[in-house]
Motif scaffolding. Structure first.
Motif, PDB file in Angstrom:
ATOM      1  N   ALA A 140       0.847  -1.215   0.000  1.00 34.11           N
ATOM      2  CA  ALA A 140       0.000   0.000   0.000  1.00 34.11           C
ATOM      3  C   ALA A 140       0.875   1.255   0.000  1.00 34.11           C
ATOM      4  CB  ALA A 140      -0.935  -0.027   1.205  1.00 34.11           C
ATOM      5  N   PRO A 141       1.733   1.410  -1.018  1.00 37.76           N
ATOM      6  CA  PRO A 141       2.674   2.541  -1.012  1.00 37.76           C
ATOM      7  C   PRO A 141       2.014   3.908  -1.135  1.00 37.76           C
ATOM      8  CG  PRO A 141       2.747   1.415  -3.121  1.00 37.76           C
ATOM      9  CD  PRO A 141       1.892   0.573  -2.206  1.00 37.76           C
ATOM     10  N   ARG A 142       0.828   3.979  -1.701  1.00 36.31           N
ATOM     11  CA  ARG A 142       0.134   5.268  -1.804  1.00 36.31           C
ATOM     12  C   ARG A 142      -0.308   5.770  -0.430  1.00 36.31           C
ATOM     13  NH1 ARG A 142      -5.067   7.160  -2.885  1.00 36.31           N
ATOM     14  NH2 ARG A 142      -5.978   5.096  -3.099  1.00 36.31           N
ATOM     15  N   HIS A 143      -0.431   4.851   0.519  1.00 34.51           N
ATOM     16  CA  HIS A 143      -0.915   5.186   1.854  1.00 34.51           C
ATOM     17  C   HIS A 143       0.178   5.183   2.922  1.00 34.51           C
ATOM     18  CE1 HIS A 143      -4.386   3.583  -0.390  1.00 34.51           C
ATOM     19  NE2 HIS A 143      -4.973   4.629   0.141  1.00 34.51           N
ATOM     20  N   HIS A 144       1.351   4.610   2.616  1.00 34.05           N
ATOM     21  CA  HIS A 144       2.439   4.469   3.595  1.00 34.05           C
ATOM     22  C   HIS A 144       3.748   4.950   2.978  1.00 34.05           C
ATOM     23  CE1 HIS A 144      -0.589   1.445   4.728  1.00 34.05           C
ATOM     24  NE2 HIS A 144      -0.232   1.739   5.969  1.00 34.05           N
ATOM     25  N   ARG A 145       4.326   6.002   3.541  1.00 34.47           N
ATOM     26  CA  ARG A 145       5.588   6.554   3.043  1.00 34.47           C
ATOM     27  C   ARG A 145       6.616   6.489   4.167  1.00 34.47           C
ATOM     28  NH1 ARG A 145       7.981  12.004   2.441  1.00 34.47           N
ATOM     29  NH2 ARG A 145       6.240  12.820   3.655  1.00 34.47           N
ATOM     30  N   VAL A 146       7.780   5.914   3.878  1.00 36.50           N
ATOM     31  CA  VAL A 146       8.847   5.796   4.870  1.00 36.50           C
ATOM     32  C   VAL A 146       9.497   7.159   5.064  1.00 36.50           C
ATOM     33  CG1 VAL A 146      11.042   4.709   5.453  1.00 36.50           C
ATOM     34  CG2 VAL A 146       9.272   3.378   4.289  1.00 36.50           C
ATOM     35  N   LEU A 147       9.474   7.658   6.304  1.00 33.25           N
ATOM     36  CA  LEU A 147      10.141   8.906   6.660  1.00 33.25           C
ATOM     37  C   LEU A 147      11.534   8.658   7.207  1.00 33.25           C
ATOM     38  CD1 LEU A 147       7.193  10.734   8.466  1.00 33.25           C
ATOM     39  CD2 LEU A 147       7.927  10.999   6.086  1.00 33.25           C
ATOM     40  N   PHE A 148      11.691   7.515   7.875  1.00 36.18           N
ATOM     41  CA  PHE A 148      12.969   7.153   8.485  1.00 36.18           C
ATOM     42  C   PHE A 148      12.967   5.655   8.705  1.00 36.18           C
ATOM     43  CE2 PHE A 148      15.333   6.008  12.318  1.00 36.18           C
ATOM     44  CZ  PHE A 148      16.582   6.541  12.039  1.00 36.18           C
TER      45      PHE A 148
ATOM     46  N   PRO B   1      -5.204  -1.071   0.094  1.00 41.63           N
ATOM     47  CA  PRO B   1      -5.053  -2.457  -0.344  1.00 41.63           C
ATOM     48  C   PRO B   1      -4.731  -3.348   0.863  1.00 41.63           C
ATOM     49  CG  PRO B   1      -3.670  -0.982  -1.655  1.00 41.63           C
ATOM     50  CD  PRO B   1      -4.204  -0.187  -0.492  1.00 41.63           C
ATOM     51  N   VAL B   2      -4.915  -4.633   0.717  1.00 45.69           N
ATOM     52  CA  VAL B   2      -4.587  -5.584   1.775  1.00 45.69           C
ATOM     53  C   VAL B   2      -3.102  -5.467   2.101  1.00 45.69           C
ATOM     54  CG1 VAL B   2      -4.413  -8.029   2.380  1.00 45.69           C
ATOM     55  CG2 VAL B   2      -6.436  -7.180   1.177  1.00 45.69           C
ATOM     56  N   HIS B   3      -2.791  -5.359   3.400  1.00 46.12           N
ATOM     57  CA  HIS B   3      -1.410  -5.246   3.862  1.00 46.12           C
ATOM     58  C   HIS B   3      -1.351  -5.621   5.336  1.00 46.12           C
ATOM     59  CE1 HIS B   3      -3.154  -1.453   5.199  1.00 46.12           C
ATOM     60  NE2 HIS B   3      -2.154  -1.369   6.075  1.00 46.12           N
ATOM     61  N   HIS B   4      -0.134  -5.734   5.862  1.00 40.30           N
ATOM     62  CA  HIS B   4       0.036  -5.998   7.287  1.00 40.30           C
ATOM     63  C   HIS B   4       1.077  -5.036   7.859  1.00 40.30           C
ATOM     64  CE1 HIS B   4       3.981  -7.880   6.847  1.00 40.30           C
ATOM     65  NE2 HIS B   4       3.504  -8.714   5.937  1.00 40.30           N
ATOM     66  N   HIS B   5       1.119  -5.005   9.192  1.00 44.14           N
ATOM     67  CA  HIS B   5       2.154  -4.294   9.949  1.00 44.14           C
ATOM     68  C   HIS B   5       2.718  -5.314  10.936  1.00 44.14           C
ATOM     69  CE1 HIS B   5       1.265  -0.160   8.605  1.00 44.14           C
ATOM     70  NE2 HIS B   5       0.028  -0.611   8.507  1.00 44.14           N
ATOM     71  N   ARG B   6       3.915  -5.821  10.664  1.00 43.87           N
ATOM     72  CA  ARG B   6       4.467  -6.927  11.453  1.00 43.87           C
ATOM     73  C   ARG B   6       5.024  -6.517  12.808  1.00 43.87           C
ATOM     74  NH1 ARG B   6       7.450 -10.390   8.572  1.00 43.87           N
ATOM     75  NH2 ARG B   6       7.084  -9.348   6.616  1.00 43.87           N
ATOM     76  N   TRP B   7       5.298  -5.233  13.009  1.00 50.22           N
ATOM     77  CA  TRP B   7       5.925  -4.793  14.258  1.00 50.22           C
ATOM     78  C   TRP B   7       4.951  -4.005  15.122  1.00 50.22           C
ATOM     79  CZ3 TRP B   7       8.861  -3.244   9.685  1.00 50.22           C
ATOM     80  CH2 TRP B   7       9.846  -4.181   9.350  1.00 50.22           C
ATOM     81  N   PRO B   8       5.102  -4.068  16.435  1.00 50.86           N
ATOM     82  CA  PRO B   8       4.313  -3.193  17.311  1.00 50.86           C
ATOM     83  C   PRO B   8       4.699  -1.742  17.011  1.00 50.86           C
ATOM     84  CG  PRO B   8       5.995  -4.357  18.576  1.00 50.86           C
ATOM     85  CD  PRO B   8       6.064  -4.882  17.180  1.00 50.86           C
ATOM     86  N   SER B   9       3.784  -0.837  17.303  1.00 45.47           N
ATOM     87  CA  SER B   9       4.038   0.553  16.938  1.00 45.47           C
ATOM     88  C   SER B   9       3.299   1.504  17.856  1.00 45.47           C
ATOM     89  CB  SER B   9       3.610   0.796  15.485  1.00 45.47           C
ATOM     90  OG  SER B   9       2.222   0.570  15.333  1.00 45.47           O
TER      91      SER B   9
END
Length: 131
Positions: free
Chosen positions: A27-35, A54-62
């Motif tokens: 989902a790159p249109r919705h998630h941009r890496v800042l650091f 789009p279907v995606h996951h977040h594997r790390w706690p945040s």
């Protein structure tokens, strides 16, 4: 998501979740890496009104810091089924007074997507802790 909202097919260990469904890849249109380094990844997250990721996951706690958000926001399973509003962020939106930023501790999230039905853009910074 809480364990009751996990996909039946998601392995319990987030390290085993498919790399192609990582939020930045899927989902790159919705998630941009800042650091990003070996310990942290900081994402800018946006979702326009009536938009669905789009279907995606977040594997790390945040920790998710929203500067724009309001409900209704819905979690949707990969198969399209609406999930109950029991995820930590959904509960936080319901109880937030709308002042300042909304800060939410997030557990890893298996594959799914978010649908913004609020009429307002969702915007925030998500700090993912890799270690």
């Amino acid at each position: 998501m809480t364990s009751s909202a996990k996909s039946a097919n998601a392995p319990e260990d987030p390290a085993l979740w498919p790399a192609e469904l990582d939020a930045v890849a899927a989902a790159p249109r919705h998630h941009r890496v800042l650091f990003e380094n070996e310990a942290l990844r900081v994402l800018e997250v946006t979702l326009d009104p009536d938009d669905e990721e789009p279907v995606h996951h977040h594997r790390w706690p945040s920790v998710f810091v929203f500067d724009e958000v309001q409900g209704p926001v819905h979690d949707v399973a990969p198969d399209g089924a609406m999930l109950p509003p029991n995820r930590d962020v959904m509960r936080a939106i319901e109880t937030w007074d709308g002042k300042g930023c909304l800060v939410v501790n997030m557990a890893p999230q298996p594959a799914g997507r978010v649908l913004n039905r609020s009429g307002k853009r969702i915007h925030g910074v998500r700090i993912e802790m890799k270690k």
